[in-house]
Write a protein that holds these residues in place. Structure first.
Motif, PDB file in Angstrom:
ATOM      1  N   ASP A 124       0.443  -0.951  -0.342  1.00  0.00           N
ATOM      2  CA  ASP A 124      -0.063  -0.046   0.011  1.00  0.00           C
ATOM      3  C   ASP A 124       1.161   1.339   0.267  1.00  0.00           C
ATOM      4  O   ASP A 124       0.227   2.739  -0.347  1.00  0.00           O
ATOM      5  CB  ASP A 124      -0.873   0.288   1.303  1.00  0.00           C
ATOM      6  N   GLY A 125       2.201   1.195  -0.245  1.00  0.00           N
ATOM      7  CA  GLY A 125       2.999   2.423   0.763  1.00  0.00           C
ATOM      8  C   GLY A 125       3.876   2.529  -1.385  1.00  0.00           C
ATOM      9  O   GLY A 125       4.778   3.665  -1.415  1.00  0.00           O
ATOM     10  N   CYS A 126       3.563   1.542  -2.416  1.00  0.00           N
ATOM     11  CA  CYS A 126       4.641   1.240  -3.330  1.00  0.00           C
ATOM     12  C   CYS A 126       3.463   2.347  -4.435  1.00  0.00           C
ATOM     13  O   CYS A 126       2.229   2.489  -4.576  1.00  0.00           O
ATOM     14  CB  CYS A 126       4.337   0.056  -3.821  1.00  0.00           C
ATOM     15  N   GLU A 127       4.740   3.027  -5.061  1.00  0.00           N
ATOM     16  CA  GLU A 127       4.397   3.841  -5.508  1.00  0.00           C
ATOM     17  C   GLU A 127       3.823   3.260  -7.042  1.00  0.00           C
ATOM     18  O   GLU A 127       3.015   3.797  -8.003  1.00  0.00           O
ATOM     19  CB  GLU A 127       5.387   5.031  -6.581  1.00  0.00           C
ATOM     20  N   SER A 128       5.056   2.156  -7.433  1.00  0.00           N
ATOM     21  CA  SER A 128       3.968   1.275  -8.734  1.00  0.00           C
ATOM     22  C   SER A 128       2.386   0.903  -8.199  1.00  0.00           C
ATOM     23  O   SER A 128       2.291  -0.186  -9.675  1.00  0.00           O
ATOM     24  CB  SER A 128       4.776   0.193  -8.774  1.00  0.00           C
ATOM     25  N   CYS A 129       2.033   0.116  -6.926  1.00  0.00           N
ATOM     26  CA  CYS A 129       0.692  -0.356  -6.900  1.00  0.00           C
ATOM     27  C   CYS A 129      -0.277   0.451  -7.242  1.00  0.00           C
ATOM     28  O   CYS A 129      -0.325   1.528  -6.498  1.00  0.00           O
ATOM     29  CB  CYS A 129       0.196  -0.661  -6.189  1.00  0.00           C
ATOM     30  N   VAL A 130      -1.552  -0.049  -7.966  1.00  0.00           N
ATOM     31  CA  VAL A 130      -2.415   0.488  -7.908  1.00  0.00           C
ATOM     32  C   VAL A 130      -3.475  -0.492  -7.565  1.00  0.00           C
ATOM     33  O   VAL A 130      -3.412  -1.639  -7.626  1.00  0.00           O
ATOM     34  CB  VAL A 130      -3.202   1.273  -8.812  1.00  0.00           C
ATOM     35  N   LEU A 131      -5.034   0.339  -7.012  1.00  0.00           N
ATOM     36  CA  LEU A 131      -6.018  -0.702  -7.062  1.00  0.00           C
ATOM     37  C   LEU A 131      -7.288  -0.432  -8.759  1.00  0.00           C
ATOM     38  O   LEU A 131      -6.804   0.480  -9.113  1.00  0.00           O
ATOM     39  CB  LEU A 131      -6.981  -0.263  -5.608  1.00  0.00           C
ATOM     40  N   VAL A 132      -7.775  -1.303  -8.272  1.00  0.00           N
ATOM     41  CA  VAL A 132      -8.287  -2.034  -9.829  1.00  0.00           C
ATOM     42  C   VAL A 132      -9.157  -2.363  -9.500  1.00  0.00           C
ATOM     43  O   VAL A 132      -9.178  -3.087  -8.199  1.00  0.00           O
ATOM     44  CB  VAL A 132      -7.445  -2.703 -10.748  1.00  0.00           C
ATOM     45  N   ARG A 133     -10.192  -1.946 -10.370  1.00  0.00           N
ATOM     46  CA  ARG A 133     -11.992  -2.823  -9.521  1.00  0.00           C
ATOM     47  C   ARG A 133     -11.903  -4.267 -10.415  1.00  0.00           C
ATOM     48  O   ARG A 133     -11.585  -4.574 -11.638  1.00  0.00           O
ATOM     49  CB  ARG A 133     -13.136  -1.892 -10.050  1.00  0.00           C
ATOM     50  N   LYS A 134     -12.376  -5.693  -9.694  1.00  0.00           N
ATOM     51  CA  LYS A 134     -12.744  -6.484  -9.575  1.00  0.00           C
ATOM     52  C   LYS A 134     -14.043  -6.854 -10.498  1.00  0.00           C
ATOM     53  O   LYS A 134     -14.665  -5.669 -10.089  1.00  0.00           O
ATOM     54  CB  LYS A 134     -13.754  -7.030  -8.426  1.00  0.00           C
ATOM     55  N   GLU A 135     -14.471  -7.056 -11.645  1.00  0.00           N
ATOM     56  CA  GLU A 135     -15.339  -6.994 -13.040  1.00  0.00           C
ATOM     57  C   GLU A 135     -16.154  -8.572 -12.194  1.00  0.00           C
ATOM     58  O   GLU A 135     -17.672  -7.639 -12.424  1.00  0.00           O
ATOM     59  CB  GLU A 135     -14.875  -7.910 -13.756  1.00  0.00           C
ATOM     60  N   LYS A 136     -16.687  -8.931 -11.711  1.00  0.00           N
ATOM     61  CA  LYS A 136     -16.778  -9.738 -11.228  1.00  0.00           C
ATOM     62  C   LYS A 136     -17.510  -9.927  -9.785  1.00  0.00           C
ATOM     63  O   LYS A 136     -18.525 -10.510  -9.095  1.00  0.00           O
ATOM     64  CB  LYS A 136     -16.993 -11.615 -11.638  1.00  0.00           C
ATOM     65  N   GLN A 137     -16.559  -9.525  -8.981  1.00  0.00           N
ATOM     66  CA  GLN A 137     -17.355  -9.180  -7.581  1.00  0.00           C
ATOM     67  C   GLN A 137     -17.239  -8.266  -7.270  1.00  0.00           C
ATOM     68  O   GLN A 137     -16.663  -7.278  -8.166  1.00  0.00           O
ATOM     69  CB  GLN A 137     -15.910 -10.180  -7.152  1.00  0.00           C
ATOM     70  N   ASP A 138     -17.100  -7.441  -6.312  1.00  0.00           N
ATOM     71  CA  ASP A 138     -17.529  -6.142  -5.123  1.00  0.00           C
ATOM     72  C   ASP A 138     -15.653  -6.399  -4.737  1.00  0.00           C
ATOM     73  O   ASP A 138     -15.376  -7.363  -4.314  1.00  0.00           O
ATOM     74  CB  ASP A 138     -18.331  -6.191  -4.706  1.00  0.00           C
ATOM     75  N   GLY A 139     -15.628  -4.888  -4.764  1.00  0.00           N
ATOM     76  CA  GLY A 139     -14.232  -4.390  -3.823  1.00  0.00           C
ATOM     77  C   GLY A 139     -13.048  -4.933  -5.565  1.00  0.00           C
ATOM     78  O   GLY A 139     -13.213  -4.301  -6.346  1.00  0.00           O
ATOM     79  N   TYR A 140     -11.920  -4.685  -5.251  1.00  0.00           N
ATOM     80  CA  TYR A 140     -10.696  -3.980  -5.501  1.00  0.00           C
ATOM     81  C   TYR A 140      -9.397  -4.759  -5.538  1.00  0.00           C
ATOM     82  O   TYR A 140      -9.504  -5.772  -4.099  1.00  0.00           O
ATOM     83  CB  TYR A 140     -10.201  -3.067  -5.038  1.00  0.00           C
ATOM     84  N   ARG A 141      -8.393  -4.709  -6.718  1.00  0.00           N
ATOM     85  CA  ARG A 141      -7.394  -5.765  -5.917  1.00  0.00           C
ATOM     86  C   ARG A 141      -6.193  -5.468  -6.372  1.00  0.00           C
ATOM     87  O   ARG A 141      -6.577  -3.766  -7.328  1.00  0.00           O
ATOM     88  CB  ARG A 141      -7.143  -7.280  -7.003  1.00  0.00           C
ATOM     89  N   ARG A 142      -4.639  -5.553  -6.449  1.00  0.00           N
ATOM     90  CA  ARG A 142      -4.270  -3.998  -6.098  1.00  0.00           C
ATOM     91  C   ARG A 142      -3.681  -5.201  -7.328  1.00  0.00           C
ATOM     92  O   ARG A 142      -3.011  -6.418  -7.293  1.00  0.00           O
ATOM     93  CB  ARG A 142      -2.370  -4.586  -5.245  1.00  0.00           C
TER      94      ARG A 142
END
Length: 108
Positions: free
Chosen positions: A62-80
């Motif tokens: 969560d502190g890395c500038e190279s990582c972002v949250l993306v929304r899941k298509e089939k489920q609620d929530g996010y993945r990194r």
């Protein structure tokens, strides 16, 4: 561990042998168990402190500038997602994965 019939281990204070027949590691383990029995809460606190020190030194995604949250298509929530390597980071990973570039910077 070498224990004979007349050995009083783990009650070494009641032992009748002039020289202890137990190995050094057995005696160390016995003393450690005694300290834990005397004050179990202090031992638990020591474990919590150790775990928090380790956790604080691990690189987190969560502190890395190279990582972002993306929304899941089939489920609620996010993945990194790691943009630099274009890899999804598993949800169960609390700290950065082994392949993460940020992990290599800290030398861990």
């Amino acid at each position: 561990m070498r224990v004979t019939k007349d050995c009083a281990y783990p009650d070494c204070e009641a032992c009748q042998h002039p020289d202890c027949i137990m190995s050094e590691t057995d005696i160390t383990a016995l003393l450690k168990r005694r300290r834990r029995k005397e004050d179990p809460e202090a031992y638990r606190q020591k474990q919590r402190d150790y775990r928090s020190r380790i956790k604080a030194t691990l690189p987190h995604c969560d502190g890395c500038e190279s990582c972002v949250l993306v929304r899941k298509e089939k489920q609620d929530g996010y993945r990194r997602l790691c943009i630099a390597d274009m890899r999804l980071i598993e949800q169960k990973v609390a700290n950065s994965p082994q392949w993460c570039r940020k992990r290599g910077q800290n030398g861990t």
